[in-house]
Write a protein that holds these residues in place. Sequence first.
Motif, PDB file in Angstrom:
ATOM      1  N   TRP A 146      -2.337  -5.939  -1.305  1.00 56.98           N
ATOM      2  CA  TRP A 146      -3.130  -4.724  -1.443  1.00 56.98           C
ATOM      3  C   TRP A 146      -3.719  -4.611  -2.841  1.00 56.98           C
ATOM      4  CZ3 TRP A 146      -3.493  -0.392  -4.442  1.00 56.98           C
ATOM      5  CH2 TRP A 146      -4.284   0.657  -3.949  1.00 56.98           C
TER       6      TRP A 146
ATOM      7  N   TYR B 210      -4.873  -8.260   3.436  1.00 56.86           N
ATOM      8  CA  TYR B 210      -3.781  -7.773   4.273  1.00 56.86           C
ATOM      9  C   TYR B 210      -3.234  -8.929   5.097  1.00 56.86           C
ATOM     10  CZ  TYR B 210      -7.721  -7.583   7.576  1.00 56.86           C
ATOM     11  OH  TYR B 210      -8.825  -7.899   8.330  1.00 56.86           O
ATOM     12  N   TRP B 211      -2.009  -8.748   5.548  1.00 57.06           N
ATOM     13  CA  TRP B 211      -1.285  -9.730   6.363  1.00 57.06           C
ATOM     14  C   TRP B 211      -1.392 -11.157   5.800  1.00 57.06           C
ATOM     15  CZ3 TRP B 211       2.652  -8.574   9.061  1.00 57.06           C
ATOM     16  CH2 TRP B 211       3.270  -9.557   9.842  1.00 57.06           C
TER      17      TRP B 211
ATOM     18  N   ALA C 140      -4.954  -2.441  10.161  1.00 56.94           N
ATOM     19  CA  ALA C 140      -4.103  -3.623   9.966  1.00 56.94           C
ATOM     20  C   ALA C 140      -2.676  -3.236  10.364  1.00 56.94           C
ATOM     21  CB  ALA C 140      -4.141  -4.061   8.512  1.00 56.94           C
TER      22      ALA C 140
ATOM     23  N   ASP D 229     -10.158  -8.142   2.637  1.00 52.83           N
ATOM     24  CA  ASP D 229     -10.787  -6.871   2.956  1.00 52.83           C
ATOM     25  C   ASP D 229     -12.100  -6.816   2.183  1.00 52.83           C
ATOM     26  OD1 ASP D 229     -11.572  -4.237   3.361  1.00 52.83           O
ATOM     27  OD2 ASP D 229      -9.517  -3.468   3.310  1.00 52.83           O
TER      28      ASP D 229
ATOM     29  N   GLU E 107       0.135   0.074   6.175  1.00 53.98           N
ATOM     30  CA  GLU E 107      -1.056  -0.649   5.750  1.00 53.98           C
ATOM     31  C   GLU E 107      -2.300   0.236   5.768  1.00 53.98           C
ATOM     32  OE1 GLU E 107      -2.855  -2.783   4.494  1.00 53.98           O
ATOM     33  OE2 GLU E 107      -1.634  -4.536   4.030  1.00 53.98           O
ATOM     34  N   ARG E 108      -3.444  -0.363   5.513  1.00 54.87           N
ATOM     35  CA  ARG E 108      -4.705   0.354   5.274  1.00 54.87           C
ATOM     36  C   ARG E 108      -5.331   0.917   6.554  1.00 54.87           C
ATOM     37  NH1 ARG E 108      -6.827  -4.139   1.925  1.00 54.87           N
ATOM     38  NH2 ARG E 108      -4.586  -4.463   1.828  1.00 54.87           N
TER      39      ARG E 108
ATOM     40  N   ARG F 115       0.814  -1.217   0.000  1.00 55.52           N
ATOM     41  CA  ARG F 115       0.000   0.000   0.000  1.00 55.52           C
ATOM     42  C   ARG F 115       0.849   1.270   0.000  1.00 55.52           C
ATOM     43  NH1 ARG F 115      -1.882   3.220   4.162  1.00 55.52           N
ATOM     44  NH2 ARG F 115      -3.790   4.393   3.773  1.00 55.52           N
TER      45      ARG F 115
END
Length: 441
Positions: free
Chosen positions: A305, A309-310, A290, A315, A281-282, A261
Amino acid sequence: MRRHILIFSGLLLVALVAFGYWFTRPDKARLSVAAVSGARPAITPPRPETFPTIGVAKAVGWPQGAQPTPAAGLTVQPFARGLAHPRWLLPLANGDVLVAESNSPPRDVGGVTGLVMGYLFERAGAAVPSPNRITLLRDANGDGVAETRSVLIEGLNSPQGMALVGTTLYIANTDALVRVPFTPGQTRITAKPEVVVRYPGGGNHWARTVLADPKSGTLYVTVGSASNIAENGLDVERNRAVILEVDPRAKTFRVFAGGLRNPQGLAFEPTSGRLWVTVNERDMLGSDLAPDYMSAVELGDFFGWPYSYWGGYIDKRVQPERPDLQEYSKRPDYALGPHTASLGLAFTQGARLGARFASGALIGQHGSWNRVPVSGYKVVYVPFAANGFPAPGAKPVDVLTGFLDAQGRAQGRPVGVSVDRGGGVLVADDVGNAVWRVIAR
C-alpha cells in the motif's frame, strides 16, 4: 438556519447519490466472495470508480428475542446486551471480560467526501458519539452470561485494543498508547493514564489495536492509513498503514511492518508463535477487488500500500507509480474476500467449538459498504494446517451469521472476537450493542 442547512445538505447528498447511480452505475460483483478468498484468490482486472459504489446494509438493531445464527453443532447466547457501541474484547484469567465501547473521533471532512461519509456512517450505525470507555463484564456463576458490569475507566480517546501485562493495562487510543495500573478483580480504575507513545490519530481509519508478546513484553500496535490510496499525499501518512513495535520501558517505537492499508486484528498463531494480522484493503476498484486478507507478518515486511495490492498488482490510480517497490511487496497468506471489512482475529486454541473448528482462526467481518451485493457481516473460520498456515485449498467457513435480516438490513455487525476462560467465543457487535457467546452444544 441550521435546519435549512441540514435539509439542503440532505437533498444535495440524495442528488449526488442519484448522479452516481445513473451516470456511473454501481459496480456489481461478477465473482462470488468465495472465489476471491483463500490462498489463491481470483484477481480480476480492476474496474475503477469515479463515484463509489454504495452498498452498505442499513443498521436497524436486533428485534426483541432475535440473535445471530450459529453453525451446526454450536449454540449462541447474549453474554451482555445494552452496551454502547462495543468494539473490542479482552478476556482476563479470572473470568472477567473487558470491552472497549468506542467509535470514531469527530471527523472534519468537508465537501462531497464529507457528505458521502456522513451518509455511510448514519446508515451503517456508526454516527453515534464515542463512549470513550472500557467496561468490565463479570460472569460470577459461570453460566455464560455477565450478571454485573461496571465502568472500569472512562474519558479515553476512541479506545479499541487492550493488553494486560502483569499489573499494567495498556490501552490503544486512536492517537496514543496509554497505560494504567490494574489488578484483575478491580472494577474501577481512577489512575490517570500515562502516555507510552504517541502516533497519528483519527483519519479514515481511526481504530488501533495492541498485542503484547508474552515472552519479551514487546507491544505491537496497528495504525491504519488516513485515506484510501494516499490521495491526500504521503506526508499525512507518516507512521500510518503500519504495525508499530513498541518498547514500553523506553517509551519508543519503530515501524515493524508497512504497506498495510488498515491493519486491525493481531494474534500469535499458537503452534508456530508467528504474529498474524487482518487487513482491510482499498476501495473503488470494483466489487471484486481488492481482497481483504490475513497474513503472517515479520519485521521489515512491506505489503504494497498504496502502490500495489495482493503482492504486486499495480494500482494505476496512485501517481507517481513505484515499480521499484513491486518486487519487495509481500503477497499476503490468505484472502478473506472483497470489502468484507475483516477486523477481529482470534485463534481457536482453548475454544470449545468441537472438532470441526479445533485448529484455525476466527475472523469478525464487519461488512462492506463498497460492494454490490454486500459481503461480510458474519464471523468466519479458516482451518490451519500443522505448519501454522491455512490448510491447502481451505475456504472460510461460516461460524456466526444472521446479522442481516430478510430485507438485507444489519441487525448487528461483528467486530472483535476472543476466547474466554471457559472456552466460549465472544463476539463484539457494535450495531447490536451486544457481546455474543458461541460454544459447542
